[in-house]
Design a protein around this motif. Structure first.
Motif, mmCIF file in Angstrom:
data_model
loop_
_atom_site.group_PDB
_atom_site.id
_atom_site.type_symbol
_atom_site.label_atom_id
_atom_site.label_comp_id
_atom_site.label_asym_id
_atom_site.label_seq_id
_atom_site.Cartn_x
_atom_site.Cartn_y
_atom_site.Cartn_z
ATOM 1 N N ARG A 329 17.039 42.183 -3.101
ATOM 2 C CA ARG A 329 16.504 41.801 -4.411
ATOM 3 C C ARG A 329 17.627 41.706 -5.443
ATOM 4 N NH1 ARG A 329 11.591 41.306 -6.337
ATOM 5 N NH2 ARG A 329 10.682 42.181 -4.419
ATOM 6 N N GLU A 330 18.601 42.592 -5.327
ATOM 7 C CA GLU A 330 19.718 42.576 -6.270
ATOM 8 C C GLU A 330 20.481 41.261 -6.189
ATOM 9 O OE1 GLU A 330 23.022 45.803 -7.681
ATOM 10 O OE2 GLU A 330 22.861 45.441 -5.524
ATOM 11 N N ALA A 331 20.740 40.773 -4.967
ATOM 12 C CA ALA A 331 21.413 39.487 -4.800
ATOM 13 C C ALA A 331 20.552 38.367 -5.364
ATOM 14 C CB ALA A 331 21.714 39.240 -3.324
ATOM 15 N N GLY A 332 19.253 38.460 -5.176
ATOM 16 C CA GLY A 332 18.338 37.457 -5.703
ATOM 17 C C GLY A 332 18.347 37.390 -7.219
ATOM 18 N N MET A 333 18.498 38.532 -7.852
ATOM 19 C CA MET A 333 18.529 38.573 -9.312
ATOM 20 C C MET A 333 19.723 37.787 -9.857
ATOM 21 S SD MET A 333 18.517 41.953 -11.764
ATOM 22 C CE MET A 333 17.156 42.613 -10.790
ATOM 23 N N LEU A 334 20.884 37.920 -9.192
ATOM 24 C CA LEU A 334 22.068 37.182 -9.625
ATOM 25 C C LEU A 334 21.869 35.679 -9.454
ATOM 26 C CD1 LEU A 334 24.890 39.439 -8.087
ATOM 27 C CD2 LEU A 334 24.076 39.416 -10.447
ATOM 28 N N VAL A 335 21.260 35.285 -8.353
ATOM 29 C CA VAL A 335 21.003 33.861 -8.118
ATOM 30 C C VAL A 335 20.008 33.316 -9.139
ATOM 31 C CG1 VAL A 335 20.027 32.195 -6.499
ATOM 32 C CG2 VAL A 335 21.594 33.960 -5.669
ATOM 33 N N ARG A 336 18.964 34.079 -9.443
ATOM 34 C CA ARG A 336 17.971 33.606 -10.423
ATOM 35 C C ARG A 336 18.593 33.461 -11.810
ATOM 36 N NH1 ARG A 336 14.352 36.531 -13.393
ATOM 37 N NH2 ARG A 336 14.583 38.369 -12.037
ATOM 38 N N ASN A 337 19.448 34.411 -12.194
ATOM 39 C CA ASN A 337 20.152 34.276 -13.467
ATOM 40 C C ASN A 337 20.940 32.977 -13.516
ATOM 41 O OD1 ASN A 337 19.352 36.618 -14.771
ATOM 42 N ND2 ASN A 337 21.072 37.834 -14.023
ATOM 43 N N LYS A 338 21.640 32.688 -12.420
ATOM 44 C CA LYS A 338 22.471 31.489 -12.364
ATOM 45 C C LYS A 338 21.611 30.230 -12.488
ATOM 46 C CE LYS A 338 25.828 31.695 -9.439
ATOM 47 N NZ LYS A 338 26.639 31.630 -8.192
ATOM 48 N N ILE A 339 20.494 30.196 -11.761
ATOM 49 C CA ILE A 339 19.600 29.034 -11.815
ATOM 50 C C ILE A 339 19.081 28.825 -13.234
ATOM 51 C CG2 ILE A 339 17.375 28.131 -11.040
ATOM 52 C CD1 ILE A 339 17.913 29.668 -8.385
ATOM 53 N N GLN A 340 18.667 29.909 -13.861
ATOM 54 C CA GLN A 340 18.142 29.830 -15.227
ATOM 55 C C GLN A 340 19.186 29.270 -16.175
ATOM 56 O OE1 GLN A 340 16.870 33.597 -16.781
ATOM 57 N NE2 GLN A 340 16.789 32.870 -18.891
ATOM 58 N N ASN A 341 20.418 29.702 -16.042
ATOM 59 C CA ASN A 341 21.468 29.291 -16.971
ATOM 60 C C ASN A 341 21.928 27.853 -16.746
ATOM 61 O OD1 ASN A 341 21.518 31.740 -18.360
ATOM 62 N ND2 ASN A 341 23.001 32.649 -16.958
ATOM 63 N N ILE A 342 22.119 27.466 -15.495
ATOM 64 C CA ILE A 342 22.648 26.118 -15.265
ATOM 65 C C ILE A 342 21.584 25.037 -15.447
ATOM 66 C CG2 ILE A 342 24.427 26.982 -13.710
ATOM 67 C CD1 ILE A 342 22.864 25.848 -11.372
ATOM 68 N N THR A 343 20.305 25.410 -15.367
ATOM 69 C CA THR A 343 19.237 24.435 -15.624
ATOM 70 C C THR A 343 18.754 24.478 -17.064
ATOM 71 O OG1 THR A 343 17.525 25.999 -14.907
ATOM 72 C CG2 THR A 343 18.403 24.484 -13.242
ATOM 73 N N GLU A 344 19.427 25.290 -17.886
ATOM 74 C CA GLU A 344 19.035 25.429 -19.293
ATOM 75 C C GLU A 344 17.551 25.759 -19.412
ATOM 76 O OE1 GLU A 344 21.315 22.879 -22.222
ATOM 77 O OE2 GLU A 344 21.356 21.581 -20.463
ATOM 78 N N GLU A 345 17.213 26.937 -18.879
ATOM 79 C CA GLU A 345 15.835 27.440 -18.916
ATOM 80 C C GLU A 345 14.875 26.510 -18.162
ATOM 81 O OE1 GLU A 345 14.873 30.288 -20.057
ATOM 82 O OE2 GLU A 345 16.625 30.992 -21.171
ATOM 83 N N TYR A 346 15.335 26.019 -17.001
ATOM 84 C CA TYR A 346 14.498 25.214 -16.103
ATOM 85 C C TYR A 346 14.067 23.883 -16.720
ATOM 86 C CZ TYR A 346 14.176 30.035 -14.472
ATOM 87 O OH TYR A 346 14.477 31.319 -14.096
ATOM 88 N N THR A 347 14.958 23.252 -17.438
ATOM 89 C CA THR A 347 14.657 21.931 -17.999
ATOM 90 C C THR A 347 15.337 20.813 -17.216
ATOM 91 O OG1 THR A 347 16.508 22.132 -19.562
ATOM 92 C CG2 THR A 347 14.330 22.833 -20.335
#
Length: 411
Positions: A329-347
């Motif tokens: 789960r810890e590794a997943g949290m880092l990946v989710r942060n990255k996705i959120q940031n590079i997609t500009e809040e999923y846009t």
């Protein structure tokens, strides 16, 4: 944090903060007057560590190796601090014979990195940015651009002007609760006053030279440089309400609480030390800070573009290169942060490429995909995200994690 000397040993302990200039002067005395070439840095009794002392200290230690002066370290008795010493790569840079590097093992924080060429500098800056976007939630695209520009320009100054035989040392530390990023860049070169004086012989006063160094367009050679490196980074820091410091030559520059001061120091810096603290949560920071000759600087191709863009505007996310693990789960949290940031809040649309990945854990799937699914809803999830090269086992795990989270949510 204060210190005292015991022969060839520097003993650090809790107390009123010293400056690294005092530490540097003590080392000079031990090496040149006492003629010791094996020095011990004893941090065993410290209960906190001050990066603005340790980062320039390790840079000086790297410099002394050219003169065959070597260092050993006694790390703090407090395990958390001892771990920090190793994980921040401080131990290795000070005493590489005794301590292994941690720069490839530290997933959550950026270890201190030494760079000596433009290729190494490029990779160091990219690693900083990658660490930022995966560990800090909610960093917007413009903030990432401002940080990229500041990191690139400050580190590039070392290679272009410092004449440092060890190159530079870069450390970035983040404080997400305060929305602060601290950038430390050190070298063991000729210093800003001497560098500027080679093209501006009238700048004989070190205080004046440091004051000039953060002004727009100031450089030793306008034929080859624009002189906006420190100016832009200083603007980015000061306009965001952060602190900005430079030690170089016999001068110390500091901007804090909207006040700028430049003072003469009795002890010369061995090279240059820059600390830039930037509040990345400030709105319009990019537009306000990066204005040169009354023209707003454009960022046509930033870190996210060059790292994740392919032939279209869609982001291509190659999973196997984005995490050291897919089983926690810890590794997943880092990946989710990255996705959120590079997609500009999923846009922005994003393609997940699972080539080479045969299995992921249920907790990883839940942390990344199920949480995003619940957050943005089925329609947005299906519209924004696309999956390719995904083995059936991975598909089943992702689908099951989403159903489970929806079921738990409905109870």
């Amino acid at each position: 944090m204060k210190f005292h000397t015991e022969g060839p040993r520097l003993v650090f302990e809790d107390g009123p903060d010293t400056t690294f200039l005092n530490v540097s002067a003590a080392l000079l005395n031990i090496v040149n007057k006492q003629e010791h070439n094996n020095i011990t840095l004893d941090f065993s009794e410290t209960t906190y560590l001050e990066p603005k002392i340790i980062v320039p200290l390790l840079t000086v230690a790297r410099s002394y190796r050219i003169d065959h002066v070597f260092f050993d370290i006694i790390t703090p008795k407090v395990k958390k601090l001892s771990d920090l010493f190793h994980n921040a790569n401080w131990s290795n840079l000070i005493s590489p014979e005794k301590f292994e590097p941690r720069d490839d093992l530290n997933d959550k924080h950026l270890s201190a990195l030494q760079y000596r060429s433009s290729d190494e500098q490029y990779r160091a800056v990219d690693r900083c940015l990658m660490t930022i976007i995966k560990t800090i939630p909610g960093v917007n695209r413009k903030a990432i651009r401002a940080l990229e520009w500041s990191l690139s320009e400050i580190t590039d100054n070392v290679l272009n002007h410092a004449e440092s035989h060890i190159g530079g040392v870069l450390q970035v530390m983040s404080f997400p609760k305060k929305k602060l990023i601290e950038i430390y860049v050190c070298d063991a070169g000729i210093g800003i006053p001497r560098s500027l004086r080679s093209g501006r012989p009238e700048l004989t006063d070190h205080v004046q030279a440091l004051r000039e160094s953060i002004q727009e367009g100031v450089t030793r050679n306008k034929q080859t440089n624009q002189g906006n490196g420190l100016f832009g980074a200083y603007r980015c820091s000061s306009l965001s309400g952060g602190e900005f410091e430079i030690y170089s030559g016999n001068a110390f520059l500091k901007h804090s609480n909207k006040l700028l001061s430049v003072t003469k120091t009795g002890i010369p810096a061995r090279g240059t030390f820059i600390r830039a603290c930037i509040n990345y949560g400030i709105e319009r920071l990019l537009e306000e800070a990066f204005v040169f000759r009354n023209v707003k600087y454009d960022f046509p191709n930033d870190f996210i573009d060059k790292t994740y863009r392919r032939d279209s505007d869609d982001i291509h996310f190659i999973m196997i290169g984005e995490s050291n693990s897919f089983r926690s789960r810890e590794a997943g949290m880092l990946v989710r942060n990255k996705i959120q940031n590079i997609t500009e809040e999923y846009t922005n649309k994003l393609t997940f490429d699972f080539a080479g990945i045969h299995v992921i854990s249920s907790s990883f799937a839940d942390e990344v995909f199920a949480k995003i699914y619940v957050q943005i809803g089925r329609d947005s999830f299906n519209k924004i995200f696309k999956f390719i090269n995904t083995e059936e086992t991975v598909k089943i795990l992702i689908d099951r994690s989403i159903r489970q989270r929806l079921s738990d949510r409905g109870r």
